[in-house]
Scaffold this active site. Structure first.
Site, PDB file in Angstrom:
ATOM      1  N   TYR A 161       7.821 -30.900   4.103  1.00 46.95           N
ATOM      2  CA  TYR A 161       6.604 -30.318   4.548  1.00 46.95           C
ATOM      3  C   TYR A 161       5.669 -31.319   5.709  1.00 46.95           C
ATOM      4  O   TYR A 161       5.527 -31.158   6.752  1.00 46.95           O
ATOM      5  CB  TYR A 161       5.583 -29.814   3.465  1.00 46.95           C
ATOM      6  CG  TYR A 161       4.369 -29.434   4.034  1.00 46.95           C
ATOM      7  CD1 TYR A 161       4.045 -28.143   4.776  1.00 46.95           C
ATOM      8  CD2 TYR A 161       3.240 -30.240   3.733  1.00 46.95           C
ATOM      9  CE1 TYR A 161       2.891 -27.867   5.170  1.00 46.95           C
ATOM     10  CE2 TYR A 161       2.009 -29.890   4.112  1.00 46.95           C
ATOM     11  CZ  TYR A 161       1.763 -28.517   4.783  1.00 46.95           C
ATOM     12  OH  TYR A 161       0.480 -28.323   5.401  1.00 46.95           O
ATOM     13  N   GLU A 210      -5.162 -23.074   2.204  1.00 51.22           N
ATOM     14  CA  GLU A 210      -6.125 -23.919   2.155  1.00 51.22           C
ATOM     15  C   GLU A 210      -7.193 -23.540   1.085  1.00 51.22           C
ATOM     16  O   GLU A 210      -7.559 -24.326   0.111  1.00 51.22           O
ATOM     17  CB  GLU A 210      -6.619 -24.936   3.256  1.00 51.22           C
ATOM     18  CG  GLU A 210      -5.908 -25.297   4.365  1.00 51.22           C
ATOM     19  CD  GLU A 210      -5.281 -26.893   3.781  1.00 51.22           C
ATOM     20  OE1 GLU A 210      -5.717 -27.049   2.693  1.00 51.22           O
ATOM     21  OE2 GLU A 210      -4.274 -27.304   4.305  1.00 51.22           O
ATOM     22  N   TRP A 265      -1.747 -29.647  -3.633  1.00 50.11           N
ATOM     23  CA  TRP A 265      -1.073 -28.836  -2.566  1.00 50.11           C
ATOM     24  C   TRP A 265       0.229 -28.678  -3.055  1.00 50.11           C
ATOM     25  O   TRP A 265       0.956 -27.847  -2.557  1.00 50.11           O
ATOM     26  CB  TRP A 265      -1.159 -29.817  -1.239  1.00 50.11           C
ATOM     27  CG  TRP A 265      -0.592 -29.298  -0.019  1.00 50.11           C
ATOM     28  CD1 TRP A 265       0.805 -29.553   0.569  1.00 50.11           C
ATOM     29  CD2 TRP A 265      -0.978 -27.941   0.447  1.00 50.11           C
ATOM     30  NE1 TRP A 265       1.060 -28.856   1.344  1.00 50.11           N
ATOM     31  CE2 TRP A 265       0.162 -27.742   1.443  1.00 50.11           C
ATOM     32  CE3 TRP A 265      -1.840 -27.105   0.120  1.00 50.11           C
ATOM     33  CZ2 TRP A 265      -0.117 -26.486   2.267  1.00 50.11           C
ATOM     34  CZ3 TRP A 265      -1.936 -25.856   0.990  1.00 50.11           C
ATOM     35  CH2 TRP A 265      -1.062 -25.606   1.963  1.00 50.11           C
TER      36      TRP A 265
END
Length: 196
Positions: free
Chosen positions: A26, A48, A56
């Protein structure tokens, strides 16, 4: 002093992207690269919001399930979701089952549609790009908010968006490439083409 970790491939990354293969991929290919289309910005804004209070890595691992559950983050479809969809999503173990965040995503889809008359979500979000970006050498030097993320948060809330606080909006700006908070010694610093 730098918080950079040199990987087996010889590339410099921050610690959070140095070991987990999913996070490394990522970081190397997506994070901080410009996203300017409505669906792409809506997806990242939604993820988010779901990340708020979580790691995350958790969201990234669940991203395929999120995409399936939320019609590939097509705001035209998500805006039509009703109570039955909320209940379906609340029983979907593949995503984060938080009713307030699910309902906010549906609300935000409708707000995204309404923004089309003003140029659209992507145009609004990108209009808060600052004149300069930070140049952090260490993780502690990376800001978590900015005057622009505060202003973006205020602008979105004023248009009916939810779960768009200043910290979440700063993370969105980082993810979209609006700001470059890659550590200065990272192999990704400046790779967006937006900032030198």
């Amino acid at each position: 002093m730098s918080d950079i970790v040199i990987g087996e491939d010889g590339l410099a990354r921050p610690p959070w992207a140095a070991t987990d293969p999913l996070l490394r991929e990522y970081y190397d290919t997506e994070w901080g690269m410009p996203v300017r289309d409505e669906r792409g910005v809506f997806e990242r804004l939604s993820l988010e919001a779901f990340q708020s209070g979580l790691s995350w890595a958790t969201i990234l691992r669940k991203r395929p399930a999120f995409r399936s559950a939320f019609a590939e983050f097509d705001p035209d479809v998500v805006a039509t979701f009703g109570e039955d969809d909320v209940e379906r999503l609340m029983s979907d173990a593949g995503i984060v089952r938080n009713r307030r965040k699910i309902e906010a995503t549906i609300t935000n889809a409708a707000a995204t549609l309404a923004l089309r008359d003003e140029g659209g979500l992507a145009e609004l979000v990108w209009s808060f790009r600052p004149a300069t970006t930070s140049e952090p050498k260490t993780l502690t030097e990376i800001p978590t908010t900015s005057p622009e993320s505060v202003a973006l948060s205020r602008a979105l809330k004023g248009r009916g968006f939810r779960f768009v606080g200043p910290t979440t909006m700063h993370a969105l700006m980082e993810a979209l490439g609006i700001v470059d908070t890659h550590l200065v010694d990272s192999h990704r610093r400046g790779s967006s083409g937006i900032w030198d």
